[in-house]
Motif scaffolding. Structure first.
Motif, short mmCIF file in Angstrom:
data_model
loop_
_atom_site.label_atom_id
_atom_site.label_comp_id
_atom_site.label_asym_id
_atom_site.label_seq_id
_atom_site.Cartn_x
_atom_site.Cartn_y
_atom_site.Cartn_z
N PRO A 1 -0.40 -4.99 -7.53
CA PRO A 1 -1.14 -5.10 -6.14
C PRO A 1 -2.40 -6.11 -6.11
CG PRO A 1 -1.16 -2.72 -7.16
CD PRO A 1 -0.51 -3.89 -8.17
N GLU A 2 -2.85 -6.43 -7.34
CA GLU A 2 -4.17 -7.27 -7.40
C GLU A 2 -3.39 -8.64 -7.37
OE1 GLU A 2 -5.77 -6.69 -11.30
OE2 GLU A 2 -6.76 -4.69 -10.54
N LEU B 1 1.87 2.16 -3.58
CA LEU B 1 0.70 2.60 -4.13
C LEU B 1 0.26 4.24 -3.64
CD1 LEU B 1 -2.32 -0.06 -4.22
CD2 LEU B 1 -1.28 0.96 -6.31
N GLU B 2 0.45 4.42 -2.25
CA GLU B 2 0.09 5.49 -1.84
C GLU B 2 1.19 6.62 -2.57
OE1 GLU B 2 0.21 6.83 2.33
OE2 GLU B 2 -1.42 5.11 2.21
N ASP C 1 4.04 11.38 -12.00
CA ASP C 1 3.25 10.36 -12.24
C ASP C 1 4.23 9.48 -13.10
OD1 ASP C 1 1.47 8.51 -13.19
OD2 ASP C 1 -0.11 10.00 -13.78
N LYS D 1 0.28 11.94 -8.48
CA LYS D 1 -0.75 12.26 -9.27
C LYS D 1 -1.35 13.79 -9.03
CE LYS D 1 -2.19 7.54 -10.51
NZ LYS D 1 -3.40 6.50 -10.18
N GLU E 1 -0.04 7.29 -6.01
CA GLU E 1 -1.16 8.44 -6.03
C GLU E 1 -0.75 9.63 -5.75
OE1 GLU E 1 -3.17 6.15 -7.39
OE2 GLU E 1 -4.91 7.16 -6.46
N PHE F 1 2.46 -2.22 -12.66
CA PHE F 1 1.89 -1.38 -11.43
C PHE F 1 0.24 -1.67 -11.46
CE2 PHE F 1 6.16 0.49 -11.89
CZ PHE F 1 6.28 0.65 -10.81
N LYS F 2 -0.28 -1.94 -12.54
CA LYS F 2 -1.69 -2.09 -12.12
C LYS F 2 -2.06 -3.59 -11.66
CE LYS F 2 -6.20 -3.00 -13.45
NZ LYS F 2 -6.23 -4.56 -13.39
N THR G 1 0.74 -1.39 0.23
CA THR G 1 -0.06 -0.02 0.02
C THR G 1 0.85 1.47 0.02
OG1 THR G 1 -0.21 -0.65 2.37
CG2 THR G 1 -2.21 -0.55 0.73
#
Lengths: 277, 284, 276
Positions: C169-170, C5-6, C135, C12, C9, C165-166, C2
């Motif tokens: 996390p999944e 990911l943070e 980004d 962006k 984010e 990167f998509k 996370t």
């Protein structure tokens, strides 16, 4: 009322790194032999709650007791003797090359004797109505059969409590009903069953008690027919009561339901009402 | 009658490495502006049919194909998939597997960049579809942070950005919670009003009944019935024989009719049911 | 996971620095990575680090950067302080504070260790600042545009980076679900030695690989449906990157920092040893 087999006291849970509690002061008792449906929108805390029952998650605050034992001190592997947890997607657990090995995996981890394992395999295949060759590859079974195999391989550990997380995903109605009927049989034999689902039709057919979760808390809890009659409150939790309840409300609001409503039962009620009138 | 857009004639298909045909002699025509629901048990061939319409079968998923599908007169087995995608958009069950990018805007723009469209045109389409699916505020969010319903709306938006005339929703709601599913059905209803042709494979008959004009019922690779939505969806015996759960209000009325109540036609939704049953009660 | 990911984010967000051309920011970052390689003078290092923090204020990420670095700084500095006695050569002319076995702690040594720590701090600050104001996916696509239009290289490679990167996390989510499902079947993954655990994880890999393979097939279909072609050399790049005056302004600060460092090397004031 028999003794609580699962008891939750002031349970709070916070996922690491999140500011909001996923569970907020939950209190709950489930008695032995109950058939409970746990419903609520995604993110309402259903899955977080049931993961506490078999120790996959430990309370941030409060306590969870299973068969009188505090889960904080128990590992999931130990709790597996008492609680069977079936995950939503069978493909997340199926790994073995044969049906036999798949079912034997859990009992082996628990140190069951070979004899006992063999008799368990036979029993659970029957319980789950799986007419398959023991040497067959699980990946060649249909989706519905794989789902039942997943349940069978959990049942083989002889848990008295069975948790099923969303039995409808990836299956059609026929398969879901088949599975739920088998679960119903287990319940009749004394298993405590807890099912989470989004399918309200399924809930109204099987559950005798419904627990509604909303933002990490228990929002409604009661007999199926009573919970589904509170349609306005349900809507605030993102749940639409089954149409038979809505229909009953506008046509026969004064009638006490007594037990869960099905289309057939509503028709009977309407029929006797009209004949009386 | 409006113009036919998908013509399927005597289509049969057997997957590579399989013996059992997934489709057997399937024939139908879908015209512009129709909202067609496809129902049937697992293994009926619904998804196979969807893939055959947009050419993924047999071009990517291989096997033996007989008969033909024509999309605006183009044979779907020979026309490049990206060309068909501009006529037929498809959204599948698994929302995550159709999204490839790290935010919504990139996802919607990706197919348009691939089509080498000019920047102004991409911008116009992006703004249109992102507002259509109501995700303007989330446009820079990673899909990891989106709900299931939001992810499916992104998938719909990315398909619509290619400006197809037909949108296929292949069990697009089956992994969503009721709120998420409702979002997709509501969107499908709006697209129908805008004149899009919609094909929807769906388990939830209650929701399907809201918008569908026509229903195709499949079982074991064959079309069992193809006709008026109201007529098929209220045929309780027929649906139950296939293991499909008819709307509860329809079932209720069905049982009442067996007890002698004289319904002109069985209701399909709550409003119809309340009206027709109360009318009958009064007259009794 | 996370935290990665943070950071993505945060990249962006909107600010005068976020809106700079990502490729120029990449060059700026390269400058600031070279500086701590050339320089060990603590004064120069502190000034440059402070400068990046001022930029972080302009980019409105100072708070987030603080929350991340407040944990990372002490780890890095602690690591240096614990290891330097092994690396720093003690010579008899130093002011010793402590002498035992192979450990020789002197004033010079302490200053040296601090300088080493500050180098790491500067590099870390520059990296964090870069990641939190850029980004990275835009950068990948910006580089993709350059590769395609100038060198005729397919967009496939940048796309692979972006998609990972998509999907990572999944996949990590899938992994957690799968291990949970095995725990529920009494697999005791959480005890035993490292190798015992590794062996117990073997069955977990099978559903994980299965899911990955299914995903891979669906991705290849999705690519086709979305009209992606490896051979397409005329792909449009929606995001326009126009180099503006402020891009040069930002880059010039990097170049200036680099120039100062080189000058310091030439003037022989770049090394921490000048204080001894």
């Amino acid at each position: 009322m028999s003794e609580a087999i699962i008891k939750v006291e002031n349970l709070c849970f916070q996922y690491p790194g999140r500011s909001v509690n996923a569970l907020q002061d939950v209190n709950l008792e489930i008695a032995e032999g109950e058939f409970v449906a746990l419903i609520g929108q995604n993110g309402s805390g259903k899955t977080t709650l049931i993961k506490h029952f078999n120790g996959l998650l430990k309370p941030s605050k409060g306590k969870v007791f299973v068969k009188g034992k505090d889960t904080t001190s128990l590992r999931t592997a130990e709790l597996a003797r008492s609680i069977g947890y079936v995950f939503q997607n069978p493909d997340h657990q199926i790994f073995a090359e044969t049906v036999r090995d798949e079912i034997a995996f859990g009992p082996k981890n628990l140190g069951f004797s070979e004899e006992r394992i063999n008799s368990e395999i036979e029993r659970v295949l029957k319980e789950m109505d799986l007419d398959v060759d023991l040497d067959e590859m699980p990946f060649q079974l249909s989706r519905g059969q794989r789902q039942r195999l997943a349940v069978a391989s959990v049942l083989a550990m002889e848990p008295s409590i069975l948790i099923i997380d969303e039995p409808t995903t990836g299956q059609d109605w026929k398969e879901s009903i088949l599975l739920m009927n088998l679960v119903q049989n287990l319940n009749d034999k004394g298993h405590t069953c807890i099912v989470t689902t989004h399918n309200m039709n399924l809930v109204s057919l099987f559950a005798r008690r419904v627990i509604v979760m909303k933002s990490g808390n228990i929002f409604l809890d009661g007999a199926t027919q009573d919970v589904f009659r509170r349609e306005e409150e349900l809507l605030t939790a993102g749940i639409k009561a089954p149409d038979v309840y809505l229909l009953a409300r506008s046509l026969i609001p004064q009638v006490q339901l007594g037990k869960p409503l099905t289309p057939q039962r509503l028709a009977e009620l309407l029929n006797t009402q009209s004949n009386l009138g | 009658m409006s113009k036919p857009i998908i013509v399927c004639s005597d289509l049969s298909f057997v997957y590579k490495d399989s013996k059992k045909p997934a489709l057997k002699n399937v024939s139908f025509t879908i015209s512009e502006g129709e909202f067609v629901g496809i129902i049937g048990p697992t293994g009926a061939g619904k998804s196979t049919l969807c893939w055959a319409i947009n050419g993924v079968i047999p071009q990517i998923m291989q096997g033996k194909l007989k008969g033909s599908v024509e999309v605006k007169g183009k044979p779907s087995n020979k026309t490049p998939v990206d060309e068909i995608s501009q006529i037929i958009g498809i959204v599948q069950q698994d929302a995550e597997a159709q999204l490839l990018m790290t935010d919504i805007e990139k996802e919607i723009v990706f197919p348009l960049e691939n089509l080498s469209l000019p920047r102004e045109e991409i911008h116009r389409r992006l703004e249109y579809v992102i507002n259509l699916v109501n995700l303007d505020e989330e446009r820079y969010r990673h899909p990891f942070y989106l709900s299931g319903g939001q992810k499916q709306r992104v998938a719909v938006a990315a398909a619509l950005a290619m400006e197809p005339e037909v949108l296929i929703l292949d069990e697009a709601t089956s992994e969503l919670d009721p709120v998420g599913a409702e979002e997709i059905h509501e969107l499908a209803g709006r697209l129908k009003k805008e004149g899009k042709t919609i094909i929807m494979v769906e388990h939830n008959i209650d929701e399907l009944a809201k918008h569908a004009d026509r229903i195709i019922v499949m079982n074991q690779g064959e079309i069992l019935r193809d006709g008026d939505a109201h007529e098929i969806l209220t045929d309780v015996n027929f649906l139950q024989s296939l293991g499909i759960y008819p709307p509860q209000v329809t079932q209720t009325a069905f049982h009442l009719r067996e007890a002698g109540w004289q319904f002109e036609r069985l209701p399909l939704n709550l409003v119809e049911a309340t009206q027709s049953i109360s009318a009958l009660r009064k007259s009794q | 996971m996370t935290i990665v990911l943070e950071m993505l984010e945060t990249g962006k967000a909107k600010s005068p620095i976020h809106s700079c051309d990502p490729r120029m920011k990449l060059l700026w970052w390269v400058c600031f990575i070279i500086v701590p390689i050339l320089v060990t003078n603590p004064i120069i290092l502190i000034v440059f680090t402070a400068f990046i923090w001022i930029l972080a204020g302009v980019a409105k990420i100072a708070k987030k950067m603080y929350r991340f670095l407040i944990v990372t700084y002490p780890i890095m500095i602690g690591f240096i302080v614990l290891t330097w006695p092994f690396f720093y050569k003690a010579t008899p002319d130093q002011a010793f504070l402590f002498n035992w076995s192979i450990f020789h702690v002197s004033v010079e040594g302490l200053i040296y260790a601090t300088a080493m720590g500050l180098r790491i701090v500067l590099a870390l600050t520059a990296c964090t600042f870069f990641v939190m104001t850029t980004d990275l996916m835009d950068l990948a696509s910006g580089l993709g545009e350059f590769l395609q239009n100038k060198l005729g290289i397919s967009y496939m490679y940048p796309l692979m980076v972006i998609s990972s990167f998509k999907f990572i996390p999944e996949l990590s989510g899938d992994y957690l679900t799968i291990t949970d499902s095995f725990r529920s079947r009494a697999l005791d993954i959480d005890s035993g030695s490292f190798f015992q655990r590794l062996r117990k994880l073997a069955p977990v890999s099978i559903p994980l690989i299965d899911i990955m393979l299914r995903r891979a097939q669906r991705i290849s279909i999705a690519l086709e449906v979305k009209a992606f072609s490896v051979n397409n050399k005329n792909r449009t790049f929606f995001k326009e990157h126009r180099v503006q005056a402020k891009d040069f302004l930002l880059l010039s600060t990097g170049v200036l920092a680099l120039a100062i460092s080189i000058a310091a090397v030439i003037l022989d004031v770049a090394k921490v040893e000048m204080f001894f």
